[in-house]
Design a protein around this motif. Structure first.
Motif, mmCIF file in Angstrom:
data_model
loop_
_atom_site.group_PDB
_atom_site.id
_atom_site.type_symbol
_atom_site.label_atom_id
_atom_site.label_comp_id
_atom_site.label_asym_id
_atom_site.label_seq_id
_atom_site.Cartn_x
_atom_site.Cartn_y
_atom_site.Cartn_z
ATOM 1 N N VAL A 1 0.847 -1.206 0.000
ATOM 2 C CA VAL A 1 0.000 0.000 0.000
ATOM 3 C C VAL A 1 0.872 1.241 0.000
ATOM 4 C CG1 VAL A 1 -1.754 1.314 1.212
ATOM 5 C CG2 VAL A 1 -1.844 -1.190 1.215
ATOM 6 N N ALA A 2 0.579 2.151 -0.928
ATOM 7 C CA ALA A 2 1.233 3.467 -0.965
ATOM 8 C C ALA A 2 0.162 4.523 -0.757
ATOM 9 C CB ALA A 2 1.949 3.668 -2.300
ATOM 10 N N ARG A 3 0.469 5.521 0.065
ATOM 11 C CA ARG A 3 -0.526 6.551 0.391
ATOM 12 C C ARG A 3 -0.232 7.834 -0.386
ATOM 13 N NH1 ARG A 3 -3.755 5.341 4.742
ATOM 14 N NH2 ARG A 3 -3.129 3.479 5.924
ATOM 15 N N ALA A 4 -1.276 8.396 -0.958
ATOM 16 C CA ALA A 4 -1.174 9.659 -1.699
ATOM 17 C C ALA A 4 -1.467 10.826 -0.766
ATOM 18 C CB ALA A 4 -2.134 9.668 -2.876
ATOM 19 N N ALA A 5 -0.755 11.933 -0.976
ATOM 20 C CA ALA A 5 -0.950 13.108 -0.116
ATOM 21 C C ALA A 5 -2.267 13.823 -0.408
ATOM 22 C CB ALA A 5 0.216 14.079 -0.299
ATOM 23 N N SER A 6 -2.810 13.683 -1.602
ATOM 24 C CA SER A 6 -4.055 14.367 -1.947
ATOM 25 C C SER A 6 -4.776 13.557 -3.005
ATOM 26 C CB SER A 6 -3.785 15.777 -2.470
ATOM 27 O OG SER A 6 -3.129 15.732 -3.733
ATOM 28 N N THR B 1 -12.946 5.716 1.011
ATOM 29 C CA THR B 1 -11.525 5.736 0.700
ATOM 30 C C THR B 1 -11.323 5.557 -0.803
ATOM 31 O OG1 THR B 1 -11.044 4.770 2.855
ATOM 32 C CG2 THR B 1 -9.284 4.668 1.213
ATOM 33 N N TYR B 2 -10.299 6.228 -1.324
ATOM 34 C CA TYR B 2 -10.027 6.181 -2.756
ATOM 35 C C TYR B 2 -8.791 5.295 -3.013
ATOM 36 C CZ TYR B 2 -13.171 10.177 -2.821
ATOM 37 O OH TYR B 2 -14.246 10.997 -2.675
ATOM 38 N N TYR B 3 -8.822 4.485 -4.109
ATOM 39 C CA TYR B 3 -7.741 3.559 -4.444
ATOM 40 C C TYR B 3 -7.431 3.636 -5.933
ATOM 41 C CZ TYR B 3 -9.112 1.363 -0.008
ATOM 42 O OH TYR B 3 -9.435 1.115 1.304
ATOM 43 N N VAL B 4 -6.164 3.356 -6.256
ATOM 44 C CA VAL B 4 -5.750 3.038 -7.620
ATOM 45 C C VAL B 4 -4.983 1.720 -7.530
ATOM 46 C CG1 VAL B 4 -4.333 3.685 -9.604
ATOM 47 C CG2 VAL B 4 -5.659 5.424 -8.395
ATOM 48 N N VAL B 5 -5.406 0.761 -8.311
ATOM 49 C CA VAL B 5 -4.831 -0.580 -8.229
ATOM 50 C C VAL B 5 -4.037 -0.876 -9.506
ATOM 51 C CG1 VAL B 5 -5.323 -3.041 -7.945
ATOM 52 C CG2 VAL B 5 -6.767 -1.316 -6.808
ATOM 53 N N ASP B 6 -2.766 -1.332 -9.345
ATOM 54 C CA ASP B 6 -2.028 -1.845 -10.506
ATOM 55 C C ASP B 6 -1.444 -3.206 -10.132
ATOM 56 O OD1 ASP B 6 0.187 -1.334 -8.955
ATOM 57 O OD2 ASP B 6 1.043 0.186 -10.286
ATOM 58 N N ASP B 7 -0.593 -3.721 -10.955
ATOM 59 C CA ASP B 7 -0.120 -5.089 -10.748
ATOM 60 C C ASP B 7 0.780 -5.221 -9.529
ATOM 61 O OD1 ASP B 7 -1.514 -5.832 -12.976
ATOM 62 O OD2 ASP B 7 0.196 -5.545 -14.338
ATOM 63 N N ASP B 8 1.527 -4.158 -9.182
ATOM 64 C CA ASP B 8 2.536 -4.273 -8.143
ATOM 65 C C ASP B 8 2.098 -3.748 -6.784
ATOM 66 O OD1 ASP B 8 4.324 -5.319 -10.031
ATOM 67 O OD2 ASP B 8 4.886 -3.290 -10.667
ATOM 68 N N ALA B 9 1.160 -2.756 -6.754
ATOM 69 C CA ALA B 9 0.800 -2.120 -5.475
ATOM 70 C C ALA B 9 -0.620 -1.563 -5.555
ATOM 71 C CB ALA B 9 1.801 -1.007 -5.136
ATOM 72 N N ILE B 10 -1.095 -1.117 -4.424
ATOM 73 C CA ILE B 10 -2.383 -0.433 -4.334
ATOM 74 C C ILE B 10 -2.121 0.954 -3.743
ATOM 75 C CG2 ILE B 10 -2.915 -1.482 -2.077
ATOM 76 C CD1 ILE B 10 -5.878 -1.346 -2.894
ATOM 77 N N TYR B 11 -2.626 1.940 -4.372
ATOM 78 C CA TYR B 11 -2.372 3.341 -3.966
ATOM 79 C C TYR B 11 -3.654 3.900 -3.339
ATOM 80 C CZ TYR B 11 1.501 2.422 -7.079
ATOM 81 O OH TYR B 11 2.595 1.873 -7.675
ATOM 82 N N ARG B 12 -3.489 4.596 -2.237
ATOM 83 C CA ARG B 12 -4.654 4.928 -1.396
ATOM 84 C C ARG B 12 -4.630 6.386 -0.964
ATOM 85 N NH1 ARG B 12 -6.403 1.604 4.042
ATOM 86 N NH2 ARG B 12 -7.622 3.268 5.040
ATOM 87 N N PHE B 13 -5.868 6.969 -0.909
ATOM 88 C CA PHE B 13 -6.021 8.308 -0.326
ATOM 89 C C PHE B 13 -7.253 8.303 0.576
ATOM 90 C CE2 PHE B 13 -8.260 12.447 -0.424
ATOM 91 C CZ PHE B 13 -7.317 13.212 0.231
ATOM 92 N N ASP B 14 -7.049 8.757 1.825
ATOM 93 C CA ASP B 14 -8.153 8.884 2.793
ATOM 94 C C ASP B 14 -8.611 10.335 2.848
ATOM 95 O OD1 ASP B 14 -8.294 6.142 3.997
ATOM 96 O OD2 ASP B 14 -6.174 6.606 4.383
ATOM 97 N N PRO B 15 -9.887 10.611 2.547
ATOM 98 C CA PRO B 15 -10.359 11.993 2.596
ATOM 99 C C PRO B 15 -10.265 12.567 3.996
ATOM 100 C CG PRO B 15 -12.211 10.488 2.393
ATOM 101 C CD PRO B 15 -10.967 9.656 2.222
ATOM 102 N N ALA C 1 4.847 -1.535 1.392
ATOM 103 C CA ALA C 1 5.841 -0.548 0.903
ATOM 104 C C ALA C 1 5.128 0.757 0.682
ATOM 105 C CB ALA C 1 6.475 -1.067 -0.392
ATOM 106 N N THR C 2 5.667 1.809 1.243
ATOM 107 C CA THR C 2 5.054 3.131 1.110
ATOM 108 C C THR C 2 5.903 3.972 0.220
ATOM 109 O OG1 THR C 2 4.185 2.947 3.337
ATOM 110 C CG2 THR C 2 4.182 5.141 2.340
ATOM 111 N N SER C 3 5.315 4.548 -0.833
ATOM 112 C CA SER C 3 6.068 5.377 -1.784
ATOM 113 C C SER C 3 5.305 6.651 -2.042
ATOM 114 C CB SER C 3 6.266 4.615 -3.092
ATOM 115 O OG SER C 3 5.046 4.304 -3.689
ATOM 116 N N PRO C 4 6.012 7.779 -2.268
ATOM 117 C CA PRO C 4 5.341 9.039 -2.523
ATOM 118 C C PRO C 4 4.744 9.063 -3.924
ATOM 119 C CG PRO C 4 7.694 9.320 -2.698
ATOM 120 C CD PRO C 4 7.476 7.918 -2.208
ATOM 121 N N ILE C 5 3.607 9.768 -4.079
ATOM 122 C CA ILE C 5 2.972 9.956 -5.379
ATOM 123 C C ILE C 5 3.063 11.453 -5.724
ATOM 124 C CG2 ILE C 5 0.894 9.689 -6.744
ATOM 125 C CD1 ILE C 5 2.081 7.099 -5.761
ATOM 126 N N LYS C 6 3.706 11.786 -6.790
ATOM 127 C CA LYS C 6 3.900 13.183 -7.168
ATOM 128 C C LYS C 6 2.845 13.572 -8.179
ATOM 129 C CE LYS C 6 7.481 13.802 -4.611
ATOM 130 N NZ LYS C 6 7.412 14.661 -3.430
#
Length: 390
Positions: free
Chosen positions: A295-300, A323-337, A385-390
């Motif tokens: 899971v990677a968390r998005a700042a916005s 909660t908002y998600y974007v799913v790809d093959d390697d990870a799931i990206y998440r943003f909590d309002p 694994a947590t990675s920044p989303i730009k």
């Protein structure tokens, strides 16, 4: 927030301008209209009076009894009709000249065509009054011997042999009225008639009553148009509200009372992102197997949407948790309002008609290897694994 303050100030200035306009129109420069106003009004009054005095013995009326103002008189006991004609007027004047000529007229007339077959007149009286003041009247007295009139009508009938018309008898008063009243120059001629029907034993007087002639003088004047209640009261109220609102808004802004908190800025920024990227968001429930990925968390929400667009994936909103998600093959990206109480959201939304851009927003992305369990009870893995989303 500064843009919203500008809008609020503009609103209060518009209210002030509207109040000033209405107040100016109602109390400073009111409209005018024209109307006809009576500046002089007076009238001439004319009327007949009549009576008959009992001059012959009878068992009903004593000698000398005056029968006054009757419609029918008894010719055998009171054959003489005593009458008078008067003219008066109201108004302001130094006096007017009144000349009255009273005549007894009897004639034969065709009732259908109005043709006069014969006519005879007898002058009864003539009077002239100079400088007649207002509210006083002339008095032209006359007497008619009904027995003598009957005798004369008999003679005419004997002389003519037959009469194709109907006999009319009346007293005619002709009046010349001249002078100045209420500043008006007047020169009028009036004709009034008192019809009399003389029978064998009685005679009838058909009194027309008082005759009046009214004079009115008007002039066109300009008068102010009375302001409506909205202009009279609404204008000052709007003016005071506009000025007071502008002043209070300025004071509140100077004292920092209108500054947004960090939480409010974050929520407003989220709402703006939600509006901007709504077409990229789908609302479905993800299967449990999806959450086995790191899971990677998005700042916005904007960052998450940008990543979704770049990777050609949709943004998925969980309908239960939001909660908002974007799913790809390697990870799931998440943003909590951002979390805010419902009352706080209603209060914040009521202040804004549009969502402002978040000013001075920090977009630092935080990573957290020791992420706690998800708030939505989704299972986490130990190797997130947590990675920044730009």
């Amino acid at each position: 927030m500064s843009g919203q303050i500008g809008i609020l100030i503009l609103v209060f200035l518009l209210i002030t301008a509207a109040g000033g306009y209405l107040t100016y129109g109602a109390y400073v420069q009111s409209e005018t209209t024209t109307e006809e106003r009576t500046v002089s009004q007076w009238e001439v009054q004319q009327e007949f009076d009549h009576s008959a005095t009992v001059t012959r013995d009878n068992t009903v009326f004593a000698l000398g009894t005056v029968l006054d103002g009757r419609n029918t008189y008894f010719g055998n006991i009171a054959p003489k009709l005593d009458g008078s004609f008067s003219t008066g007027y109201t108004g302001e004047s130094d006096g007017v000249e009144v000349t009255e000529s009273v005549t007894l007229v009897y004639r034969s007339v065709d009732e259908d065509t109005g043709t006069v077959y014969w006519s005879e007149e007898q002058e009864l009286t003539e009077t002239a009054t100079e400088d007649l003041p207002p509210d006083e009247s002339t008095n032209s007295n006359f007497t008619i011997n009904t027995s003598a009139v009957n005798s004369r009508l008999g003679d005419i009938n004997s002389e003519l042999g037959s009469d194709p018309g109907s006999v009319e008898i009346f007293v005619e008063a002709e009046t010349q009225f001249s002078g100045t009243v209420d500043g008006q120059s007047v020169d009028q001629t009036y004709t009034n008639q008192l019809p009399i029907d003389i029978g064998t034993d009685t005679y009838t007087v058909d009194d027309p009553g008082e005759a009046t002639d009214e004079f009115t003088q008007s002039e066109t004047v300009s008068v102010p148009v009375e302001p409506s209640p909205i202009e009279r009261y609404g204008g000052p109220i709007l003016l005071v509200l506009g000025l007071l609102g502008s002043a209070l808004l300025a004071v509140a802004y100077r004292n920092g009372g209108l500054e947004l908190t960090d939480a409010e800025r974050e929520y407003l920024s989220y709402q703006q992102d939600l509006t901007q990227f709504d077409e990229w968001i789908v609302r479905v429930s993800l299967p449990e197997s999806v959450f086995d990925r790191p899971v990677a968390r998005a700042a916005s929400l904007a960052d998450l949407a940008d990543f979704a667009i770049d990777s050609n994936n949709p943004v998925v909103e969980d309908p239960e948790t939001g909660t908002y998600y974007v799913v790809d093959d390697d990870a799931i990206y998440r943003f909590d309002p951002p979390a805010m109480d419902e009352s706080e959201i209603e209060s914040l939304v009521s202040l804004f008609e549009v969502n402002p851009t978040a000013e001075e927003e920090t977009t630092d992305t935080q990573t957290d290897a020791d992420t706690d369990d998800d708030e939505d009870s989704r299972p986490d893995t130990d190797d997130e694994a947590t990675s920044p989303i730009k």
